[in-house]
Design an enzyme around this catalytic site. Sequence first.
Site, PDB file in Angstrom:
ATOM      1  N   CYS A  98      11.627  10.858   0.007  1.00 57.71           N
ATOM      2  CA  CYS A  98      11.138  10.271   1.244  1.00 57.71           C
ATOM      3  C   CYS A  98      10.992   8.770   1.054  1.00 57.71           C
ATOM      4  O   CYS A  98      10.100   8.315   0.346  1.00 57.71           O
ATOM      5  CB  CYS A  98       9.803  10.884   1.643  1.00 57.71           C
ATOM      6  SG  CYS A  98       9.187  10.150   3.153  1.00 57.71           S
ATOM      7  N   GLY A  99      11.889   8.007   1.686  1.00 55.12           N
ATOM      8  CA  GLY A  99      11.895   6.564   1.506  1.00 55.12           C
ATOM      9  C   GLY A  99      10.704   5.865   2.139  1.00 55.12           C
ATOM     10  O   GLY A  99      10.127   4.946   1.541  1.00 55.12           O
ATOM     11  N   HIS A 100      10.313   6.290   3.346  1.00 56.65           N
ATOM     12  CA  HIS A 100       9.162   5.618   3.959  1.00 56.65           C
ATOM     13  C   HIS A 100       7.913   5.852   3.119  1.00 56.65           C
ATOM     14  O   HIS A 100       7.052   4.968   2.997  1.00 56.65           O
ATOM     15  CB  HIS A 100       8.963   6.100   5.415  1.00 56.65           C
ATOM     16  CG  HIS A 100       7.993   7.224   5.583  1.00 56.65           C
ATOM     17  ND1 HIS A 100       8.367   8.549   5.511  1.00 56.65           N
ATOM     18  CD2 HIS A 100       6.655   7.228   5.807  1.00 56.65           C
ATOM     19  CE1 HIS A 100       7.301   9.317   5.696  1.00 56.65           C
ATOM     20  NE2 HIS A 100       6.256   8.539   5.873  1.00 56.65           N
ATOM     21  N   ASP A 260      11.279  11.368  12.755  1.00 58.81           N
ATOM     22  CA  ASP A 260      10.880  10.223  11.947  1.00 58.81           C
ATOM     23  C   ASP A 260      10.715   9.013  12.853  1.00 58.81           C
ATOM     24  O   ASP A 260      11.625   8.642  13.591  1.00 58.81           O
ATOM     25  CB  ASP A 260      11.921   9.943  10.866  1.00 58.81           C
ATOM     26  CG  ASP A 260      11.382   9.080   9.736  1.00 58.81           C
ATOM     27  OD1 ASP A 260      10.535   8.204  10.012  1.00 58.81           O
ATOM     28  OD2 ASP A 260      11.807   9.271   8.590  1.00 58.81           O
ATOM     29  N   GLY A 265      14.011   6.080   5.211  1.00 56.98           N
ATOM     30  CA  GLY A 265      14.482   5.477   3.962  1.00 56.98           C
ATOM     31  C   GLY A 265      15.571   6.275   3.270  1.00 56.98           C
ATOM     32  O   GLY A 265      16.606   5.730   2.873  1.00 56.98           O
ATOM     33  N   SER A 266      15.374   7.585   3.130  1.00 51.82           N
ATOM     34  CA  SER A 266      16.401   8.409   2.483  1.00 51.82           C
ATOM     35  C   SER A 266      17.619   8.544   3.394  1.00 51.82           C
ATOM     36  O   SER A 266      18.747   8.691   2.923  1.00 51.82           O
ATOM     37  CB  SER A 266      15.840   9.780   2.117  1.00 51.82           C
ATOM     38  OG  SER A 266      15.297  10.430   3.256  1.00 51.82           O
TER      39      SER A 266
END
Length: 345
Positions: A98-100, A260, A265-266
Amino acid sequence: MDMAKLPPHEGPVLSVVDMHTGGEPLRIILRGYPEVRGDTVLAKRRYVRENLDHLRKVLMFEPRGHYDMYGALIVQSEMDEADLGVLFMHNEGYSTMCGHAVIALGRFAVDYGLVKAPVSPETQVNIHCPCGLVKAFVGYSNGKTGSVRFQSVPAFAFATDVTVSVPGHGDVVVDISYGGAFYAFVSAERFGLDVRKSRTRDLVDAATAVTNAVKSQVMLHHPTSVDLAFLYGTILTDGSDRFTEDPTANVCVFADAQVDRSPTGSGVTARIALQYHKGLIQLGQTRTFQSGVTGSLFTGKAVEETRCGEFQAVVVEVSGHAYYTGTSTFIQESEDRLTSGFLLK
């Protein structure tokens, strides 16, 4: 009057710090979880899913959370170079990347002393996600944390121009790419939609239909772990895949029709890997990605070529800002029949 005094309660007291990255929430669990067992972060993910899933529902679901809440549980990593391990949770279960959340956790790790003394202009934070080690670089100046960039695990295009049969929409051609999690990509225009202007519910319905079709018709595999070989969601785009200076917008619908609020991010990682694979973006070209629902921005670029098993891959760097929204302490009362959480669909 002691305003800090907890009301009468039974059971665990769960303390959290709430943040958001580009509008997407992150509830970081500070205290209250029992010991998470397992020799690896992936084993811990399995343990939590099988033994502690009731606590995910307590914190993510109503009345304490909401349908689109997102959470992070910090755990011990088996990697010497990792500053922390993390498990991600949402309305359906437990993600692998999870990028965020990484952007928020980078700030959190520095501000809450999870790393050695911070340095300017950037402090490196190594975060062991279920998909592997992710390196975050946290802006740090005059004692304050700022923007965060991270370099994720190798990202790759899994399959391009895959035709799936989507009920109500006929045959739909999608691309599938991996950025720590697998996503299907398709232009919203295919469904007569605009990621910046259409109703969120209409975007969710189209993306969910694609996700269900891909899950039932395409077999995914990942070179390093069977735990990573699942479709996380579908990202509807504005169709602007070739590099431009202008932002390109997308909307990610993941888990159980969860939206989202950030550019994802991902998802940005996977989308850049896809664009690089198609020759639409070069190494080092920084692209701006916009959330179609909130307008928030991430930047992303492919920084080097690498491999992931049989796949040609790239290391992608994503940058964004996260902000604190507050802290909470949650309790449960034994007489409360809704205390274990519920969702409205």
